[in-house]
Every structure is written in structure tokens, then in C-alpha cells.
Design a protein around this motif. Structure first.
Motif, PDB file in Angstrom:
ATOM      1  N   GLY A 145      -3.878  -1.055   5.967  1.00 47.00           N
ATOM      2  CA  GLY A 145      -4.201   0.435   6.152  1.00 47.00           C
ATOM      3  C   GLY A 145      -5.138   0.869   7.105  1.00 47.00           C
ATOM      4  O   GLY A 145      -5.060   1.871   7.841  1.00 47.00           O
ATOM      5  N   ALA A 146      -6.156  -0.007   7.615  1.00 48.88           N
ATOM      6  CA  ALA A 146      -7.053   0.384   8.956  1.00 48.88           C
ATOM      7  C   ALA A 146      -6.136   0.461   9.983  1.00 48.88           C
ATOM      8  O   ALA A 146      -6.467   0.981  10.737  1.00 48.88           O
ATOM      9  N   HIS A 147      -5.102  -0.593  10.225  1.00 51.99           N
ATOM     10  CA  HIS A 147      -3.985  -0.464  11.269  1.00 51.99           C
ATOM     11  C   HIS A 147      -3.546   0.764  11.430  1.00 51.99           C
ATOM     12  O   HIS A 147      -3.388   1.470  12.332  1.00 51.99           O
ATOM     13  N   ALA A 148      -3.144   1.212  10.241  1.00 59.29           N
ATOM     14  CA  ALA A 148      -2.164   2.488  10.200  1.00 59.29           C
ATOM     15  C   ALA A 148      -3.000   3.718  10.342  1.00 59.29           C
ATOM     16  O   ALA A 148      -2.661   4.554  11.031  1.00 59.29           O
ATOM     17  N   ARG A 149      -4.020   3.592   9.789  1.00 59.60           N
ATOM     18  CA  ARG A 149      -4.998   4.756  10.006  1.00 59.60           C
ATOM     19  C   ARG A 149      -5.703   4.920  11.203  1.00 59.60           C
ATOM     20  O   ARG A 149      -5.532   6.097  11.910  1.00 59.60           O
ATOM     21  N   PHE A 150      -6.058   3.936  11.906  1.00 60.38           N
ATOM     22  CA  PHE A 150      -7.064   4.114  13.244  1.00 60.38           C
ATOM     23  C   PHE A 150      -6.333   3.256  14.402  1.00 60.38           C
ATOM     24  O   PHE A 150      -6.747   3.253  15.259  1.00 60.38           O
TER      25      PHE A 150
END
Length: 222
Positions: A145-150
């Protein structure tokens, strides 16, 4: 056009069976590594440290931590699957169940074998529950999720988070040792082997290559 997603009862039974068995074995695998007492993975070090300071069972702490991590999915706009929710609820219960029946051996060689068995069982369990395709665990979803979001690299997010929880867990009294290093080095290749072999096929997946005939069968006359 790809065929629709299979809905045959046997297909659904396999998926649900893999999910539930995988989560049960995952918790038991962690309990074996805890009883080996030679080091743990970062998240279990953290849960063990919190459990020692709070007086809660490590299974309950695992459930609470998993729920908190799952809440962090909200700002990341991640959607949990049913497997993600059951991961939060069942792994901790299975962990406490395993701890109730397993004791720490006195001999070092026996503890090493116990850890190795727990690590192998963990890799199998991961392949089972991820292969069921009902969603990742809450901690894995946090990384993706952190990869996709940021746009952060997954390995950087994972390293930063796991080093942080490992350090906090160690300061709280969690067990860090040679098992921690062994886990870090071995779990990736082991899961890389189990996950594709235990994945339940989805619609549109290419068929698995047929097994090669043995040299004897190829040499035999028609």
C-alpha cells in the motif's frame, strides 16, 4: 475470451481449506520458533516484547497489532480481503494454542531443529494462505500500500518498518538471536518456492506445463 472464475464446490472448498489451514499452521509455526528460543522474526520480536511488558498473551498482542496495522490501510486506500481479516483474528489464536502444547527443549540441537521445523512450516503456511487468493496479511498489505500510494520501493518500506519494530521489540525484551538472522536470509527463498506451487489457479491463468516423461518412458518403444 477467458473462462469465468470457477465456482464449483470443490474449487471453493480448496480455497477456503487452504486459507484456514494456512492461518492455523502459521500461528503454530510461530509458536515453534518462539519455543526454540534462538531468535524470531521482527514482528514476533515486537509482539513478544509488548507481551512481556503488558502481561497479555503474545497471541492477543499479535491480534491487536494486526488490527492496528490494518487500520493503517485506510489512509493508503487499501482494501482488505476476507483472508486479511481472518489473518488478524486467527493467527494469534493459533499461536497461543501452539504455545500451550509446545515446550522449550533443553538441548541446543533440539531447539535448532525446532526452529528449523517452525520456519519450514511457516513457509508452507504462507504458500497455503496466499495461494488461496483471499488477500495478503495486514503487514504485507502495508508494504504494498505504501508503495502504491507514495511510490516508495517496497524493499525500503519493508526494511524500514521491520528494523524499527525489531529494535523496539528487542528493547522491550523480545528474543533476538541467530534465528532472527536465519529468518531474514531464508524465508524469502522458501516462500518464493511455496507460493507459486500452492496457488489456486484463477480464470485466465496459463495451464501448468505437463510433467516431463522420465528417460525410461521416452526410451521405451511405442
Amino acid at each position: 475470451m477467458s473462462s469465468p472464475e470457477p465456482r464449483a464446490p470443490r474449487y471453493l472448498v480448496r480455497r477456503w481449506g487452504q486459507l484456514l489451514l494456512g492461518l492455523l499452521l502459521y500461528g503454530i509455526a510461530i509458536s515453534l520458533m518462539i519455543r526454540a528460543d534462538i531468535g524470531l522474526d521482527p514482528w514476533t520480536v515486537f509482539a513478544q516484547g509488548v507481551a512481556r511488558q503488558s502481561g497479555w498473551s503474545i497471541g492477543i498482542v499479535t491480534i491487536v497489532v494486526g488490527a492496528i496495522v490494518l487500520l493503517l490501510w485506510i489512509p493508503l486506500k487499501q482494501r482488505p480481503g476476507i483472508g486479511t481479516v481472518l489473518n488478524v483474528l486467527l493467527v494469534g489464536l493459533a499461536l497461543d494454542l501452539g504455545l500451550a502444547f509446545v515446550r522449550t527443549p533443553e538441548e541446543l540441537w533440539a531447539r535448532i531443529l525446532l526452529f528449523a521445523g517452525g520456519l519450514a512450516l511457516l513457509a508452507l503456511a504462507t504458500g497455503l494462505y496466499l495461494g488461496a487468493r483471499f488477500g495478503p496479511g495486514p503487514r504485507d498489505g502495508l508494504m504494498t500500500g505504501a508503495h502504491a500510494r507514495f511510490g516508495w520501493a517496497i524493499w525500503k518500506v519493508r526494511t524500514g518498518v521491520e528494523v524499527t519494530v525489531l529494535a523496539i521489540g528487542w528493547m522491550l525484551g523480545g528474543t533476538v538471536g541467530v534465528g532472527t538472522v536465519a529468518f531474514a536470509l531464508l524465508i524469502g527463498p522458501m516462500v518464493h518456492w511455496t507460493v507459486p506451487r500452492l496457488r489456486v489457479p484463477a480464470a485466465g491463468d496459463p495451464p501448468r506445463p505437463a510433467r516431463r516423461r522420465s528417460a525410461r518412458a521416452q526410451a521405451a518403444p511405442a
